[in-house]
Design a protein around this motif. Structure first.
Motif, short mmCIF file in Angstrom:
data_model
loop_
_atom_site.label_atom_id
_atom_site.label_comp_id
_atom_site.label_asym_id
_atom_site.label_seq_id
_atom_site.Cartn_x
_atom_site.Cartn_y
_atom_site.Cartn_z
N CYS A 1 -3.94 5.69 -7.63
CA CYS A 1 -3.38 6.92 -8.18
C CYS A 1 -3.78 7.14 -9.64
CB CYS A 1 -1.87 6.91 -8.09
SG CYS A 1 -1.25 6.02 -6.70
N LEU B 1 0.84 -1.19 0.00
CA LEU B 1 0.00 0.00 0.00
C LEU B 1 0.88 1.25 0.00
CD1 LEU B 1 -2.82 -1.14 2.36
CD2 LEU B 1 -2.74 -1.10 -0.09
N GLY B 2 0.45 2.25 -0.74
CA GLY B 2 1.24 3.47 -0.85
C GLY B 2 2.42 3.32 -1.78
N MET B 3 2.31 2.38 -2.74
CA MET B 3 3.44 2.16 -3.64
C MET B 3 3.71 3.33 -4.57
SD MET B 3 5.00 -0.57 -3.14
CE MET B 3 5.95 -1.03 -4.56
N CYS B 4 2.65 4.05 -4.97
CA CYS B 4 2.85 5.09 -5.98
C CYS B 4 3.79 6.17 -5.46
CB CYS B 4 1.53 5.73 -6.37
SG CYS B 4 0.31 4.53 -6.82
N ILE C 1 3.69 4.75 -14.00
CA ILE C 1 3.89 4.21 -12.64
C ILE C 1 2.79 4.68 -11.68
CG2 ILE C 1 5.61 3.76 -10.83
CD1 ILE C 1 6.58 2.98 -13.52
N ASN D 1 -2.83 8.73 -0.60
CA ASN D 1 -1.91 7.62 -0.36
C ASN D 1 -2.70 6.41 0.12
OD1 ASN D 1 -0.03 5.85 0.83
ND2 ASN D 1 1.40 7.53 1.02
N CYS D 2 -2.58 5.31 -0.62
CA CYS D 2 -3.42 4.15 -0.28
C CYS D 2 -3.14 3.65 1.13
CB CYS D 2 -3.22 2.99 -1.22
SG CYS D 2 -2.51 3.39 -2.79
N THR E 1 -8.32 5.41 -3.75
CA THR E 1 -7.01 6.07 -3.69
C THR E 1 -6.07 5.52 -4.74
OG1 THR E 1 -6.49 4.55 -1.94
CG2 THR E 1 -7.06 6.77 -1.30
N ILE F 1 0.12 1.07 -8.67
CA ILE F 1 0.90 -0.15 -8.52
C ILE F 1 0.31 -1.05 -7.43
CG2 ILE F 1 3.19 -1.08 -8.11
CD1 ILE F 1 3.27 0.72 -10.35
N CYS F 2 -0.19 -0.42 -6.35
CA CYS F 2 -0.57 -1.20 -5.17
C CYS F 2 -1.46 -2.37 -5.55
CB CYS F 2 -1.34 -0.34 -4.18
SG CYS F 2 -0.87 1.36 -4.13
N LEU G 1 -9.95 0.36 -2.04
CA LEU G 1 -8.73 1.13 -2.33
C LEU G 1 -8.69 1.65 -3.75
CD1 LEU G 1 -6.11 -0.84 -0.31
CD2 LEU G 1 -6.89 1.46 0.07
#
Lengths: 205, 204
Positions: free
Chosen positions: B108, A22-25, B21, A124-125, B106, B24-25, B103
């Motif tokens: 991206c 989670l929050g990878m971006c 990019i 942010n995930c 969020t 990704i999550c 999710l």
């Protein structure tokens, strides 16, 4: 003791990056150097520690099925849990805005180092993910939520700082094949670090 | 940009996952099996297309300083619809996807496309952009899901494809492919292959 255990688990075993991605971006985009990575990590830890207890209270006293009985017993069969996504994201977005304003007013030095990252955090995930995991697992009290939030935040901070440090060195000293440069090699570093973190599985205090 | 390039660019040249990019999550987390990957791809295409259209329709009335919150609310509304639909008609898959449907809010890709495209373009190109980027995202999900399920469990969509004679001859499923870190390596390999064909995307 349980809370301490959960805190440690959240940092190492249930690590937001290495176990749940989670929050990878923002993780990929910001991990180019240690200083900014650390700044973002602090901001994420801060927001997770604040929003998780707030969302926990909302979940327990407003959203969950039968949660409204504290107003009057008539509300026993009201179930608002389908609203939880919207409520959680609204809390996160407004808390981000609020924290940004407070920090700007009372701690300008902190603001100038953290400021650019705060708007990024609303999307942010890891933050929303924390609240959703909280909803899935029944946390006993607000303190449990605080411990889990802090632990997840610190785990994220640890992960991004470690990977940023490796990336900094790699950019200077290594000759990576062209197509893997930048993003590609970051994925592989993160994967290797994730495998290393799997060795923490089963730790108990 | 013509409508055609708006639609087709995200497939490869400007793919949201491996070039921009973004998002990704979920690519990493839902791709252990092929089926949830496909469902996730479809959900993101739907949410992305409609949120792009809605934001594009109201783009001139959104005050700039609260636009993130407006976008989040629109997206959250759509995601709630998708998650309720999945719970009603595909309960097993929705259980497997667990928090990752929520999710999408969020993800991206959504914020990125809303900011970069829908806020500045008319509804029809925005719709095409949403569908195109959604498909670009789904392609990567499906490739990763395909390899992880094939090598990790020897099945595709739940059906066994590696013949029993292989197992009898000593073939073993690669259990590592099911673990989270291998998703990262799979995506890294896709990026590697993709960038060796598109040299202009390579970083210095």
């Amino acid at each position: 003791m349980d809370n301490l255990n959960l805190f440690i688990r959240s940092i190492f075993i249930d690590n937001m990056i290495f176990a749940y991605f989670l929050g990878m971006c923002s993780f990929i985009a910001v991990s180019k150097n240690v200083k900014t990575a650390f700044g973002l990590g602090i901001a994420v830890t801060f927001m997770l520690t604040i929003t998780l207890p707030i969302n926990y209270l909302l979940e327990t006293y407003v959203l969950r099925g039968g949660a409204l009985t504290w107003i009057s017993p008539d509300f026993a069969d009201v179930d608002l849990s389908f609203l939880s996504l919207i409520v959680f994201i609204a809390v996160i977005a407004s808390m981000t805005q609020l924290v940004e304003m407070v920090v700007e007013k009372y701690a300008p030095a902190l603001y100038s180092s953290l400021g650019i990252f705060l708007p990024l955090i609303a999307v942010n995930c890891a933050i929303l993910g924390g609240s959703l995991f909280m909803q899935q697992r029944d946390f006993g009290s607000v303190w449990t939520a605080v411990c889990a939030g802090g632990g997840w935040g610190l785990g994220w901070l640890l992960a991004i700082t470690a990977v940023a440090a490796v990336r900094e060195r790699i950019a200077q000293y290594s000759n990576i094949p062209g197509p893997l440069r930048g993003v590609g090699i970051t994925f592989i570093i993160t994967a290797l670090m994730g495998i290393a973190f799997m060795s923490f599985l089963g730790i108990k205090i | 940009m013509s409508n055609k390039s708006v639609f087709f660019n995200p497939f490869s040249k400007n793919n949201p996952v491996i070039v921009q990019i973004l998002g990704i999550c979920s690519v990493l987390a839902v791709t252990v099996k092929l089926e949830p990957a496909i469902v996730m791809g479809l959900s993101v295409i739907a949410v992305l297309a409609f949120s792009n259209v809605i934001i594009s329709l109201i783009r001139n009335t959104i005050p700039t300083n609260i636009r993130i919150i407006v976008q989040l609310v629109v997206v959250a509304g759509l995601v709630v619809i998708v998650s309720q639909l999945l719970e009603a008609y595909a309960y097993d898959v929705s259980k497997q996807l667990s928090v990752f449907i929520g999710l999408i809010i969020t993800n991206c890709i959504l914020m990125g496309r809303l900011e970069a495209f829908a806020m500045a373009n008319k509804p029809w190109p925005s719709f095409l952009d949403g569908v195109g980027n959604g498909i670009g995202y789904a392609i990567i999900l499906i490739i990763v899901g395909f390899f992880r399920e094939l090598l990790g469990s020897g099945t595709l969509l739940g059906y066994q494809v590696v013949p029993d004679s292989f197992y009898a001859a000593g073939y073993v499923n690669n259990g590592l492919m099911i673990l989270p870190p291998m998703a990262l390596v799979t995506v890294a390999c896709i990026i590697w292959v993709h960038r060796s064909f598109n040299k202009d995307l390579q970083e210095k």
